[in-house]
Design a protein around this motif. Structure first.
Motif, short mmCIF file in Angstrom:
data_model
loop_
_atom_site.label_atom_id
_atom_site.label_comp_id
_atom_site.label_asym_id
_atom_site.label_seq_id
_atom_site.Cartn_x
_atom_site.Cartn_y
_atom_site.Cartn_z
N HIS A 84 0.90 -1.21 -0.12
CA HIS A 84 0.15 0.06 0.18
C HIS A 84 0.67 1.27 0.02
CE1 HIS A 84 0.84 0.91 4.31
NE2 HIS A 84 0.83 -0.34 4.50
N GLN A 88 0.10 6.49 7.61
CA GLN A 88 -0.43 7.03 8.89
C GLN A 88 -0.38 8.73 8.74
OE1 GLN A 88 -1.86 5.67 11.82
NE2 GLN A 88 -1.93 3.72 10.65
N ASP A 95 6.64 2.07 5.35
CA ASP A 95 5.51 1.11 5.72
C ASP A 95 4.46 0.92 4.40
OD1 ASP A 95 3.06 -0.07 6.66
OD2 ASP A 95 2.98 1.60 8.19
N GLU A 129 -4.88 0.34 3.46
CA GLU A 129 -4.43 -0.45 4.15
C GLU A 129 -4.31 0.04 5.75
OE1 GLU A 129 -1.76 -2.88 6.60
OE2 GLU A 129 -1.49 -0.67 6.21
N GLU A 130 -4.00 1.51 5.97
CA GLU A 130 -3.67 1.64 7.28
C GLU A 130 -5.11 1.89 8.39
OE1 GLU A 130 -1.14 2.03 8.54
OE2 GLU A 130 0.35 2.52 7.25
N GLN A 194 8.59 -3.53 11.14
CA GLN A 194 8.05 -2.56 12.11
C GLN A 194 8.08 -3.09 13.53
OE1 GLN A 194 3.88 -3.04 9.68
NE2 GLN A 194 4.18 -0.66 9.89
N HIS A 383 5.26 3.68 12.23
CA HIS A 383 4.12 4.64 12.47
C HIS A 383 4.70 5.73 13.44
CE1 HIS A 383 0.47 1.78 11.81
NE2 HIS A 383 1.41 1.69 10.80
MN MN Z 1 1.05 0.85 8.86
#
Ligand code: MN
Ligand code: GLV
Ligand code: MN
Length: 417
Positions: A84, A88, A95, A129-130, A194, A383
């Motif tokens: 994706h 955020q 990410d 996605e988030e 992550q 994030h």
């Molecule tokens: Mn994420």
């Protein structure tokens, strides 16, 4: 034998840094919430890059983008590479983005080498996605996989009351293809870990065997607004004090279920949010995760008990809504074997692991063989605008992704279309 093709690490890095400017923040991160104008810009950029390589780009009814590079055999289902491009509000540069731009780098590498795969390849950019602007997460891949229907996706509202459907149309990415109609035979997703494990163990590659279970809830606590100066303490019905006690309990519930359980409150709204009014209403979100669904059941029972206790004791009216449940997922053994083989061929230290974060691959695993590849990120931080992964790590993950796709493609003629 995996064909000996090398991705271009510098070109990959340059594409990461170039697109990081779309929604880029002064602190070096990206604010590219799904279906905003920044999201439109990065989508336009991706479409143009893919078309320049001769790929055909199709968009489905929830904005998922599919770029296809033909293979030698059109009777074989495409092998997909997807992740994706949304972030955020204070997201990092890697990410999700690494998974899409790593896939793009693979298309460029194959294009430059004039290499023809057996099956077509398909690069996918999944919508939302988030789940930060529109809950739940993994919404585009969820509609694709039949977990949600289009009407449900369209009806999701952000905190300003704008719906997913309205935002999708506003950026011009409502495609005509029915979600799920653009089929592929398998999907590989490259992502940063992550978390801290790969870095701590000095491994370069994570062979991701599954994704832990996740549950999202929304809690409203209603009390009564009153004057902070003249309302004696015993007469108050302070919604924020009630919410604070619940939040404290949510952390305790996670701690009670061992090191694998996590529980978080990431969003809170207080009304009327005035310093001399006892808060009358609080809204907040809860995110529980654990690799075993049975443990999540136990955590949920404790959350319900905490809310019950508040109703009995505190003269407050709490209300709990479960807004999302994504069960624990196991990835496909054949896809994982291709990832393992590719990591070994490239000579990278690797380990098998379970993902703590949610990923589109978790929903896609319901409809197609799927696996994921992780690379480390500094301090396990994500994030966060400071999220950081080196050029070498991005290149390593992309090289392993290429090898995995080519290995799987090499075995593809044995699979039915
Ligand atoms: Mn994420
Ligand atoms: C997605 O980023 C999630 O794991 O919440
Ligand atoms: Mn992600």
């Amino acid at each position: 034998m995996i064909p000996n093709l090398q991705i271009d690490a510098r070109r990959l890095w340059d594409s990461l840094m170039e697109t990081a400017g779309i929604g880029g923040t002064p602190r070096g991160g990206i604010a590219r919430l799904t279906l905003t104008d920044a999201d439109r810009q990065v989508r336009d950029w991706l479409k143009q890059e893919c078309e320049r390589l001769g790929c055909t780009v199709t968009v489905d009814e929830v904005g998922n983008m599919f770029a296809v590079r033909p293979g030698r055999r059109s009777d074989l289902p495409p092998i997909a590479i997807g992740s994706h491009l949304d972030t955020q509000p204070t997201g990092g540069k890697f990410d999700g983005i690494l998974g899409v731009l790593g896939g793009l780098e693979i298309l460029k590498t194959l294009h430059d080498a004039g290499y023809e795969t057996n099956a077509p390849l398909m690069l996918v950019n999944w919508t939302n996605e988030e789940g930060s602007r529109f809950a739940p997460a993994m919404l585009g891949s969820g509609v694709y996989a039949g977990v949600f229907d289009r009407a449900y996706a369209d009806s999701r509202e952000d905190r300003q009351g704008v719906t997913f459907g309205e935002a999708l149309e506003a950026i011009g990415y409502r495609g005509s293809a029915k979600a799920g109609s653009i089929r592929f035979g398998a999907m590989f997703e490259l992502h940063i870990e992550q978390g801290p494990i790969l870095e701590q163990e000095e491994k370069v590659v994570g062979i991701v065997e599954g994704v832990q279970g996740m549950r999202w809830y929304e809690i409203s606590v209603t009390g009564r607004e009153a004057h902070t100066g003249s309302t004696p303490m015993p007469m108050r019905r302070d919604a924020l004090v009630g919410a604070a006690r619940l939040i404290d309990r949510i952390e305790a519930i996670a701690l009670e279920h061992g090191p694998s359980a996590v529980g978080s409150v990431g969003l809170i709204e207080v009304q009327p949010n005035s310093r001399n009014v006892v808060p009358g209403h609080v809204f907040f979100t809860v995110d529980f995760r654990h690799p075993e669904d049975a443990v999540l059941d136990a955590m949920e029972r404790k959350l319900l008990a905490a809310i019950d206790e508040m109703t009995r004791k505190a003269h407050l009216e709490p209300e709990l809504k479960k807004v999302w449940e994504s069960p624990a997922v196991r990835f496909d053994a054949d896809c994982l074997a291709s990832v393992q083989k590719s990591a070994e061929a490239a000579g990278y230290p690797a380990r098998r692991m379970i993902s703590g974060a949610g990923h589109d691959a978790a929903y896609i695993a319901r409809v197609a063989p799927t696996a994921m590849i992780f690379v480390p990120c500094a301090g396990g931080l994500s994030h966060n605008e400071e999220e950081s992964t080196s050029l070498e790590e991005c290149a390593a993950g992309t090289q392993v992704l290429l090898g995995a796709v080519l290995d799987y493609d090499g075995r593809g003629t044995e699979r039915p279309s």
